[in-house]
Enzyme design. Structure first.
Site: not given
Ligand code: FAD
Length: 354
Positions: A107, A141, A225, A341
């Site tokens: 979470g 997840s 992780e 990434n």
């Molecule tokens: C299949 C899957 C399973 C997942 N399971 C879990 C889970 O079990 N528990 C959990 O807590 N989360 C989970 N996640 C969430 C995952 O950790 C987040 O999607 C991820 O950390 C990105 O956060 P966001 O989706 O809010 O994107 P954002 O943080 O909004 O980012 C959007 C885009 O902006 C870019 N970006 C943001 N900030 C910067 C920066 N400072 N510099 C350069 N680029 C930047 C990012 O790289 C991305 O391309 C899961 C995601 C997926 C796809």
């Protein structure tokens, strides 16, 4: 392990470590001592080395076995509790995890806190007997199939240093005030969830580690992780099937492409095993873990592209087509989950600049 896997009872899948959820398979694996295998025997573990665990993980991933049910507990929640948990928490959760009977979710992410994890807004207010949670987690997840979730919450008001005032709690996903709403993947499978807390009462003894120390704890969890072989083997079953399709004479282009992939695979393996050794030695190899995930997830995507170029999917056998479809549908998540990434490269760049 190979003999056990050859017994079958499952269909080989790409990305099975996160999407192949099969509690019965997890229990069968646990019966043989392959869940929580590095943990102390008094908590249900086998006291095996990280390297032995690594060998087991590789076999499971190469076979595309459905290990998702116990993966999070085995990979990071168990080690977290061993490190920061109370004795009561270890006794309550670790033996059940090691039996493959207690599954955990992560979470961390919220609608407005993904990459910028320190901006989580879910609050936990101290009340008599525990903590009252309010807020929303997202992309969790398997929350709909797990028992508990380690949840990052704000236990004191946001101040100048956003890394202060965060804490981790074990939340019962079936407890009062907790709603779990599944979100479908591209494939239509229910996989991740939105988890909403409305005055959810979490008992006092479910605080993990020290109040306010959540940031340090959660970042230590991230090395586990991000660094394992699952970060570059999600599409390995497709690579095996590609080699099978090409047969003993893959042609010059095929040999070059496959050779390049195998070369990178062995470098990734060396790096990931080195992180496993450092974790065992009690170090915090966060930079190296970020490298494994950045390079590894790009590698597992390239496997899909190479497979497409070498084996025209329409003329391939049924197994190739099935694995190829799975790989294409799951690949968008590889470079997002566990930290994108772009964020990982930031960690590497900052670390190298020190
Ligand atoms: C299949 C899957 C399973 C997942 N399971 C879990 C889970 O079990 N528990 C959990 O807590 N989360 C989970 N996640 C969430 C995952 O950790 C987040 O999607 C991820 O950390 C990105 O956060 P966001 O989706 O809010 O994107 P954002 O943080 O909004 O980012 C959007 C885009 O902006 C870019 N970006 C943001 N900030 C910067 C920066 N400072 N510099 C350069 N680029 C930047 C990012 O790289 C991305 O391309 C899961 C995601 C997926 C796809």
């Amino acid at each position: 392990m190979r003999a056990f896997l050859a017994e079958g009872g499952f269909e080989t899948h790409c990305d099975a470590w996160l999407s192949g959820h099969d509690p019965e398979f997890s229990r069968r694996l646990a019966e043989r001592g392959w869940v929580g295998m590095t943990w102390p025997k008094r908590y249900g573990g086998q006291e095996r080395s990280q390297l032995e665990r690594y060998a087991v993980l590789e076999e499971l991933l190469a076979a595309g076995a459905p290990v998702a049910a116990h993966w999070i507990a085995d990979r990071q929640t168990g080690p977290l509790l061993l490190h920061y948990g109370t004795e009561a928490q270890r006794q309550e959760f670790l033996p059940a995890m090691a039996r493959g009977e207690c599954f955990f979710g992560i979470g961390m992410s919220e609608p407005d806190a993904g990459s910028d994890l320190a901006s989580v807004r879910t609050t936990a207010r101290r009340v008599e007997g525990g903590w009252l949670l309010n807020g929303t987690k997202v992309w969790t997840s398997h929350a709909h199939r797990s028992h508990f979730m380690i949840t990052l919450v704000r236990t004191s008001a946001l101040g100048e240093d956003r890394h202060q005032g965060l804490s981790q709690l074990v939340v019962d996903l079936r407890g009062p005030g907790v709603s779990v709403r599944p979100i479908e993947l591209l494939t239509g499978e229910p996989h991740f969830n939105e988890v909403v807390f409305q005055d959810a009462l979490v008992p006092e003894e479910r605080l993990v580690g020290a109040e306010g120390d959540g940031w340090r704890q959660v970042t230590s969890e991230l090395a586990y992780e991000r660094s394992g072989p699952e970060r570059f083997l999600s599409t390995f079953p497709l690579l095996v099937e590609t080699v099978r399709e090409l047969g003993p004479d893959p042609g010059e282009a095929g040999a070059r492409a496959l050779g390049a992939l195998y070369g990178r695979l062995s470098a990734l393996r060396g790096l990931s095993m080195d992180v496993a050794r450092r974790l065992e030695a009690g170090e915090a190899p966060n930079l190296e873990a970020a490298l494994v995930k950045d390079l590894g997830t790009r590698f597992e995507r390239e496997v899909v592209e190479t497979a497409r170029l070498l084996v025209p999917p329409d003329s391939a056998g049924e197994a190739f087509q099935r694995l190829y479809r799975q790989a294409v549908a799951h690949a968008p998540g590889f470079t997002l989950r566990g930290g994108t990434n772009e964020i990982l490269r930031g960690i590497v760049a900052r670390g190298l600049g020190r």
